[in-house]
Design a protein around this motif. Structure first.
Motif, PDB file in Angstrom:
ATOM      1  N   LEU A  98      56.243  16.739  28.230  1.00 54.07           N
ATOM      2  CA  LEU A  98      57.140  15.649  27.862  1.00 54.07           C
ATOM      3  C   LEU A  98      57.210  14.613  28.992  1.00 54.07           C
ATOM      4  CD1 LEU A  98      59.094  14.685  25.648  1.00 54.07           C
ATOM      5  CD2 LEU A  98      60.922  15.929  26.813  1.00 54.07           C
ATOM      6  N   ALA A  99      57.302  15.106  30.225  1.00 51.85           N
ATOM      7  CA  ALA A  99      57.411  14.212  31.378  1.00 51.85           C
ATOM      8  C   ALA A  99      56.152  13.368  31.556  1.00 51.85           C
ATOM      9  CB  ALA A  99      57.694  15.015  32.646  1.00 51.85           C
ATOM     10  N   LEU A 100      55.037  13.888  31.047  1.00 53.48           N
ATOM     11  CA  LEU A 100      53.776  13.152  31.190  1.00 53.48           C
ATOM     12  C   LEU A 100      53.497  12.246  29.988  1.00 53.48           C
ATOM     13  CD1 LEU A 100      51.503  15.850  32.829  1.00 53.48           C
ATOM     14  CD2 LEU A 100      52.095  13.630  33.788  1.00 53.48           C
ATOM     15  N   THR A 101      54.466  12.171  29.069  1.00 51.22           N
ATOM     16  CA  THR A 101      54.300  11.326  27.895  1.00 51.22           C
ATOM     17  C   THR A 101      54.692   9.892  28.227  1.00 51.22           C
ATOM     18  OG1 THR A 101      54.934  13.218  26.536  1.00 51.22           O
ATOM     19  CG2 THR A 101      54.939  11.064  25.461  1.00 51.22           C
ATOM     20  N   ASP A 102      53.861   8.952  27.811  1.00 56.15           N
ATOM     21  CA  ASP A 102      54.169   7.539  28.014  1.00 56.15           C
ATOM     22  C   ASP A 102      55.480   7.191  27.344  1.00 56.15           C
ATOM     23  OD1 ASP A 102      52.497   6.061  29.602  1.00 56.15           O
ATOM     24  OD2 ASP A 102      50.922   5.961  28.084  1.00 56.15           O
ATOM     25  N   GLY A 103      56.328   6.521  28.056  1.00 52.61           N
ATOM     26  CA  GLY A 103      57.552   6.024  27.440  1.00 52.61           C
ATOM     27  C   GLY A 103      58.717   6.991  27.506  1.00 52.61           C
ATOM     28  N   TRP A 104      58.431   8.238  27.896  1.00 53.67           N
ATOM     29  CA  TRP A 104      59.542   9.179  28.015  1.00 53.67           C
ATOM     30  C   TRP A 104      60.190   9.016  29.385  1.00 53.67           C
ATOM     31  CZ3 TRP A 104      61.153  13.109  31.216  1.00 53.67           C
ATOM     32  CH2 TRP A 104      62.225  13.866  30.728  1.00 53.67           C
ATOM     33  N   THR A 105      61.499   8.925  29.425  1.00 56.54           N
ATOM     34  CA  THR A 105      62.174   8.803  30.707  1.00 56.54           C
ATOM     35  C   THR A 105      63.434   9.646  30.727  1.00 56.54           C
ATOM     36  OG1 THR A 105      63.303   7.301  32.214  1.00 56.54           O
ATOM     37  CG2 THR A 105      63.267   6.656  29.903  1.00 56.54           C
ATOM     38  N   SER A 106      63.677  10.257  31.892  1.00 54.63           N
ATOM     39  CA  SER A 106      64.889  11.050  32.020  1.00 54.63           C
ATOM     40  C   SER A 106      65.992  10.204  32.618  1.00 54.63           C
ATOM     41  CB  SER A 106      64.629  12.251  32.932  1.00 54.63           C
ATOM     42  OG  SER A 106      64.335  11.794  34.232  1.00 54.63           O
ATOM     43  N   GLY A 107      65.632   9.032  33.098  1.00 56.31           N
ATOM     44  CA  GLY A 107      66.641   8.242  33.801  1.00 56.31           C
ATOM     45  C   GLY A 107      66.543   6.772  33.493  1.00 56.31           C
ATOM     46  N   SER A 108      66.511   5.987  34.560  1.00 54.46           N
ATOM     47  CA  SER A 108      66.645   4.544  34.400  1.00 54.46           C
ATOM     48  C   SER A 108      65.301   3.830  34.316  1.00 54.46           C
ATOM     49  CB  SER A 108      67.425   3.999  35.587  1.00 54.46           C
ATOM     50  OG  SER A 108      66.804   4.430  36.783  1.00 54.46           O
ATOM     51  N   GLY A 109      64.216   4.572  34.456  1.00 59.96           N
ATOM     52  CA  GLY A 109      62.910   3.914  34.527  1.00 59.96           C
ATOM     53  C   GLY A 109      62.356   3.516  33.176  1.00 59.96           C
ATOM     54  N   MET A 110      61.092   3.097  33.168  1.00 64.92           N
ATOM     55  CA  MET A 110      60.472   2.694  31.921  1.00 64.92           C
ATOM     56  C   MET A 110      59.684   3.846  31.319  1.00 64.92           C
ATOM     57  SD  MET A 110      58.986  -1.029  32.838  1.00 64.92           S
ATOM     58  CE  MET A 110      59.144  -1.862  31.280  1.00 64.92           C
ATOM     59  N   GLY A 111      59.626   4.949  32.033  1.00 61.08           N
ATOM     60  CA  GLY A 111      58.891   6.084  31.521  1.00 61.08           C
ATOM     61  C   GLY A 111      57.397   5.972  31.688  1.00 61.08           C
ATOM     62  N   VAL A 112      56.946   5.204  32.676  1.00 64.28           N
ATOM     63  CA  VAL A 112      55.505   5.132  32.910  1.00 64.28           C
ATOM     64  C   VAL A 112      55.137   5.722  34.271  1.00 64.28           C
ATOM     65  CG1 VAL A 112      55.168   3.111  31.458  1.00 64.28           C
ATOM     66  CG2 VAL A 112      55.546   2.799  33.914  1.00 64.28           C
ATOM     67  N   GLY A 113      56.138   6.126  35.036  1.00 68.59           N
ATOM     68  CA  GLY A 113      55.904   6.582  36.410  1.00 68.59           C
ATOM     69  C   GLY A 113      54.853   7.671  36.524  1.00 68.59           C
ATOM     70  N   LEU A 114      55.090   8.791  35.876  1.00 73.25           N
ATOM     71  CA  LEU A 114      54.164   9.925  35.980  1.00 73.25           C
ATOM     72  C   LEU A 114      52.888   9.676  35.180  1.00 73.25           C
ATOM     73  CD1 LEU A 114      55.959  13.379  35.771  1.00 73.25           C
ATOM     74  CD2 LEU A 114      54.552  12.488  37.609  1.00 73.25           C
ATOM     75  N   SER A 115      53.057   9.322  33.909  1.00 76.32           N
ATOM     76  CA  SER A 115      51.891   9.147  33.038  1.00 76.32           C
ATOM     77  C   SER A 115      51.032   7.982  33.525  1.00 76.32           C
ATOM     78  CB  SER A 115      52.344   8.912  31.603  1.00 76.32           C
ATOM     79  OG  SER A 115      53.260   7.841  31.541  1.00 76.32           O
ATOM     80  N   GLY A 116      51.675   6.921  33.993  1.00 73.76           N
ATOM     81  CA  GLY A 116      50.943   5.754  34.459  1.00 73.76           C
ATOM     82  C   GLY A 116      50.204   6.026  35.752  1.00 73.76           C
ATOM     83  N   SER A 117      50.863   6.711  36.687  1.00 78.63           N
ATOM     84  CA  SER A 117      50.197   6.945  37.965  1.00 78.63           C
ATOM     85  C   SER A 117      49.023   7.910  37.782  1.00 78.63           C
ATOM     86  CB  SER A 117      51.172   7.437  39.036  1.00 78.63           C
ATOM     87  OG  SER A 117      52.003   8.436  38.540  1.00 78.63           O
TER      88      SER A 117
END
Lengths: 127, 142
Positions: free
Chosen positions: B98-117
């Protein structure tokens, strides 16, 4: 903490980001710009990011939200000067900056804003 | 440009730095810039790895409650790479997929941090255990 200066030029506000942005500085800029648009009645915001060596999701989000806030306050935002390597990286990261108007450089960005101002003036004259 | 002035200093090929606050995210980006320049990465490769480091170091600080980044300039045969590990002793990630899914975020971000990097690097490894911590290791090769 550093603060990004906001210059006023006619009906536009100009921001040149020349430092590696700490998250809080980016958030502060968002607040400052919103306040300045309200206070000055600016119709346009030009943000020059040509000195930025990276745009990560945090800064990308800041640019998108400044754009959105400005639109609600009846001002157009143009982000100019993104370096090609930054653009490549940003798209691969998954950010396309939807809803953010961009221009290649300051000159073209100003043209875009000025054209918008003129169109507004035209509407007013017709009334 | 603001960061190039410090590029004259030579960094050791392995090392670590603390990631405890927002200022450390900036320091981390500058460190990775110096390391990629030292390893003679192209500008696009530099930019990609610095951007990935920015996302991952922010995760370490914001979600992991702080930790450290370790780096290693790796020589494997003819190829040179830079490997970065971001480690925290935070809450861990309950659902990695789930954390590696585009657009999923647990907080304030856009949800691209993990999947994008992950898209910005060649090697990506994520180890996490709930209540123990998270370690994300990435590498980019020239």
């Amino acid at each position: 903490m550093e603060r990004i200066p906001i210059l006023r030029m006619g009906r536009a506000l100009l921001v040149t980001i020349q430092i590696d942005l700490q998250d809080q500085v980016a958030l502060q800029l968002q607040d400052d710009l919103s306040a300045q648009i309200e206070r000055t009645g600016a119709k346009g915001v030009l943000i020059d990011i040509s000195a930025l060596e990276i745009v990560d999701s945090f800064v990308g989000r800041m640019l998108a939200s400044i754009s959105g806030i400005a639109r609600v306050l009846d001002a157009t935002t143009v982000v100019v000067g993104m370096q090609p390597a930054v653009a490549i990286t940003l798209v691969e990261l998954g950010l396309s900056l939807e809803g953010v108007r961009t221009a290649l450089n300051v000159e073209r960005g100003m043209q875009l804003l000025t054209a918008g101002f003129d169109a507004d003036d035209g509407i007013q004259r017709d009334d | 440009m603001p960061m190039t002035g410090s590029s004259v200093t030579t960094e050791p090929t392995t090392g670590s730095m603390p990631l405890q606050g927002e200022r450390d995210i900036v320091m981390c980006r500058q460190m990775v810039r110096r390391l990629t320049q030292q390893a003679k990465f192209s500008l696009v490769d530099q930019t990609k790895l610095i951007t990935a480091a920015s996302e991952l170091s922010r995760n370490t600080v914001v979600y992991g409650g702080g930790g450290e980044m370790r780096w290693e300039i790796v020589q494997e045969g003819l190829r040179t790479g830079l490997r970065l590990a971001f480690e925290d002793k935070g809450p861990g990630i309950p659902d990695v997929d789930l954390a590696l899914t585009d657009g999923w975020t647990s907080g304030s971000g856009m949800g691209v941090g993990l999947s994008g990097s992950r898209r910005l690097v060649n090697d990506f490894d994520l180890r996490t255990e709930v209540g123990v911590g998270t370690c994300v290791t990435v590498a980019r090769w020239k």
